[in-house]
Each structure stands twice: as C-alpha cells, then as structure tokens.
Design an enzyme around this catalytic site. Sequence first.
Site, PDB file in Angstrom:
ATOM      1  N   HIS A  45       0.800  -1.226   0.000  1.00  0.00           N
ATOM      2  CA  HIS A  45       0.000   0.000   0.000  1.00  0.00           C
ATOM      3  C   HIS A  45       0.836   1.281   0.000  1.00  0.00           C
ATOM      4  O   HIS A  45       0.546   2.236   0.739  1.00  0.00           O
ATOM      5  CB  HIS A  45      -0.960  -0.004   1.185  1.00  0.00           C
ATOM      6  CG  HIS A  45      -2.033  -1.058   1.119  1.00  0.00           C
ATOM      7  ND1 HIS A  45      -2.513  -1.569  -0.065  1.00  0.00           N
ATOM      8  CD2 HIS A  45      -2.728  -1.711   2.106  1.00  0.00           C
ATOM      9  CE1 HIS A  45      -3.453  -2.469   0.186  1.00  0.00           C
ATOM     10  NE2 HIS A  45      -3.602  -2.581   1.484  1.00  0.00           N
ATOM     11  N   HIS A  93      -9.749   2.007   0.515  1.00  0.00           N
ATOM     12  CA  HIS A  93      -9.689   0.893   1.463  1.00  0.00           C
ATOM     13  C   HIS A  93     -10.770   0.931   2.542  1.00  0.00           C
ATOM     14  O   HIS A  93     -10.494   0.635   3.713  1.00  0.00           O
ATOM     15  CB  HIS A  93      -8.297   0.884   2.102  1.00  0.00           C
ATOM     16  CG  HIS A  93      -7.798  -0.464   2.482  1.00  0.00           C
ATOM     17  ND1 HIS A  93      -8.435  -1.271   3.404  1.00  0.00           N
ATOM     18  CD2 HIS A  93      -6.710  -1.163   2.079  1.00  0.00           C
ATOM     19  CE1 HIS A  93      -7.755  -2.385   3.546  1.00  0.00           C
ATOM     20  NE2 HIS A  93      -6.699  -2.356   2.754  1.00  0.00           N
ATOM     21  N   GLU A 125     -11.419  -3.661  -2.988  1.00  0.00           N
ATOM     22  CA  GLU A 125     -10.461  -2.645  -3.439  1.00  0.00           C
ATOM     23  C   GLU A 125     -10.204  -2.831  -4.930  1.00  0.00           C
ATOM     24  O   GLU A 125      -9.519  -3.770  -5.329  1.00  0.00           O
ATOM     25  CB  GLU A 125      -9.148  -2.795  -2.661  1.00  0.00           C
ATOM     26  CG  GLU A 125      -9.300  -2.736  -1.166  1.00  0.00           C
ATOM     27  CD  GLU A 125      -8.173  -3.482  -0.459  1.00  0.00           C
ATOM     28  OE1 GLU A 125      -7.009  -3.090  -0.598  1.00  0.00           O
ATOM     29  OE2 GLU A 125      -8.462  -4.498   0.214  1.00  0.00           O
TER      30      GLU A 125
HETATM   31  C1  BGC Z   1      -4.393  -6.483   1.904  1.00  0.00           C
HETATM   32  C2  BGC Z   1      -4.248  -7.275   3.176  1.00  0.00           C
HETATM   33  C3  BGC Z   1      -3.817  -6.345   4.256  1.00  0.00           C
HETATM   34  C4  BGC Z   1      -4.835  -5.253   4.394  1.00  0.00           C
HETATM   35  C5  BGC Z   1      -4.354  -4.219   5.359  1.00  0.00           C
HETATM   36  C6  BGC Z   1      -5.459  -5.473   2.131  1.00  0.00           C
HETATM   37  O1  BGC Z   1      -5.611  -4.707   0.987  1.00  0.00           O
HETATM   38  O2  BGC Z   1      -4.690  -7.295   0.815  1.00  0.00           O
HETATM   39  O3  BGC Z   1      -3.306  -8.317   3.018  1.00  0.00           O
HETATM   40  O4  BGC Z   1      -3.656  -7.002   5.475  1.00  0.00           O
HETATM   41  O5  BGC Z   1      -5.054  -4.618   3.172  1.00  0.00           O
HETATM   42  O6  BGC Z   1      -5.308  -3.822   6.222  1.00  0.00           O
END
Ligand code: BGC
Length: 386
Positions: free
Chosen positions: A137, A211, A348
């Site tokens: 991210h 998210h 997402e």
């Molecule tokens: C990911 C997860 C991650 C989460 C974080 C998601 O987009 O795929 O693996 O733990 O985001 O909160």
Amino acid sequence: MNPKMSASTVILIAMLTLPGMISAKGKSRLKGAGVTRENVGTVDGRGVDLYTLTNVHGLETKIMSYGGIVVSLRVPDRRGAFDDVVLGFDTLDTYVESTPYFGALIGRYGNRIGKGRFILNGVEYKLAINNGENSLHGGVKGFDKVIWNGRSRKTMNGPALELTYLSRDGEEGYPGNLSVKVIYTLTNHDELKIDYFATTDKDTVVNLTHHSYFNLAGEGNGDILNHRLSIAANYFTPVDAGSIPTGEFRNVKGTPFDFMGQATIGARINQDDEQLKLGNGYDHNFVLNGKTGQLQQVATVLEDTTGRMMEVWTTEPGMQFYTGNFLDGALTGKGGKVYQRRFGFCLETQHYPDSPNKPNFPSTVLRKGQRYRSTTSYRFMVRKTA
Ligand code: BGC
C-alpha cells in the site's frame, strides 16, 4: 437539563461535542445537500479538515484531508433508518497512531510489490519495505498517511470533495514527481464515486485504490459472514506465503473463490483450501470479467437483515476481496465498538498486485506525459423484502 434525558443520552451528547471527535452516531436528519468543512486537529503542524458531504436523499459521508480517509458513510436500510456502514475511529489521533487502512486512499501502489523492488527502463527501484519483505500500500508513509489539499465542490451530480497531492520524486522509493487528484462525489444516485487522476514527470508505476471496510448491517454490528456477495470474475490470482501473486490466473470454478452466483461470504471461508489458508481467509485479487477502462458493475453485496445492498462499479481490471482477517478485537472503533475478526470486508478495485514484476499482468506503468485515469463507484440501495 431536560429531566427526560437518560444518563446515556447525556453521555452521548457530551461525547459528540468533545474536541477532536470526528464521527457521530445516531439517526441522521435530512439536511440540505452540500458540503461543509471543519478543522479536526493537526498532523505534523498542518491542519486537518473534515468534510461532510450530504446528498439530496440525506446520505452523508465524512472525509478527512488526512489520508483522504472516509471516516463515516451513512446510508438508509429498508425502513429508512440510517446507519454508518464503514469501520473507523472517533478521533484523528487514533488514525495517526495506527490503523489497518480504514477508509483510506491508497497509493502510490495499492497492495504488494514483491520484495519492494522492480525494474523500469533498466533501472532497479527499491521501495520502502513495510510488510515482511514486501512493500504494501505505498510503503511506510503511503498516500493514506499524508495530508491532501481539499476543495469542496457542488456538482450537478451531487456534493464533491477534490483532493490533490504531489508525491515527490523518490518518495517511498518511487520515481517521478507524481501529481495526484482524487474526487469523491456522493452522487444523487446514492453512490460514493471516486475519480482518480495522475500525471508524472518521469516514468513510474501507479495503482490507486480505496480501502473502506464495509459492514452493511452497520459498523460494529457483528461480522460480515452472512453478507451475500457476487463478483463478476472467472479467474483470481493465487498467492504465495507472502501474499504475492504467483503469476497464475486460476479459474474460480469448483473453488471457494467462485462468486459468479451469489454466495454468503462465510459459506466456504473456513474450507480446507490452500489459498484460503495462505490468505487467512479471502485476501485475493479477482480478475474482473469485462473490458478495462469501461465503468461496469463488478460486484453486488446484500445484507438480509437491513436490506442494504451495495454495488461496486469500476473501470479497473482487478479487485482485492479482503475479509478483515487481521482484525482481532485489538482495535476499538467508533462509539467504543470493538472490531473483531471479519467485522468488515474490503472490495479494493485495482490493477493486480505485484504487476511491476509480472510481465503477464496488465501494466501499471505511467509514462511521462501520459494521464492516469480510474473510476470506482460504491452504489447503495435497499431490497424491500427480506
Ligand atoms: C491487503 C491485506 C492487508 C490489508 C491491510 C489489504 O488490501 O490485501 O493483506 O492485510 O489490506 O489492512
């Protein structure tokens, strides 16, 4: 004091007026449509604003300039009762201390880049590592942790918030000054629409997403295992132990990843399946059917007890379906609610994880002079009968 007020009402009113509070529960009243702004504190000496967008039907979302975070999203159920359907915190400080990306804008690259490295134009770029040996991210300080410049807008479509951010050349290891614009619109068709734009002065990689953790029964009201989900994807991308795609496109047929028809999220989540074990549940990229670049419906979610429904529309080729597997009761969310495992789900929309290292995946390279463009819309409605 009104003698008819119960002690809990008094406490609730007192809580709502505490400085630094950024969310409010309770039945929302239909107010005039539009956008309002208030200051909710500072981060690194810079003021953070909270914008409230209200559409003509009284749907309301609160979005912060810190991380572009959707703090709350209030939508009606089949009886017309409003509730907040996204997980989050009551104060700015809690978001700053630690959050599993609740409601945030994600960039420069949504999801993982294996070993935090990639080669572009013959040059190897090393990114900030923040998830095992990988970059997740956007790195240590992704777009979810920066302060965006906000500007409210009234559009024909509904109230909107325009957020801009300049990500400097080398930030978190990425090349190029990336100029990013995100427009959130709470449309009068009851959608939270997100338009993403970006340009760069040097070739780079970009993969922006959002998210929010949704719970259509209302945040904090139990887990999401009984929500009914469909996803228009015949394939998904299996992962390795570090949640990096192996490069394979696997047919969902005959697997717990088949959401082509409607299935409850929980129906197969505990099956003895290698991929579910690696993800601790669903935490996988779905390869969306249909044409990239065209806004199309890719998922529907229904919560039976409230009748709330959400459709996901996107121009993106992929979507990460994540079931809040790492929530474990350690986080106290809005109104003191404790978020247990699987109390929220994320859809997402994105290009596939680790695309910069996967030549067979659609490219996430943004060349100097090109324009990045992406749209995703979360659309709310109700089903009248149970
Ligand atoms: C990911 C997860 C991650 C989460 C974080 C998601 O987009 O795929 O693996 O733990 O985001 O909160």
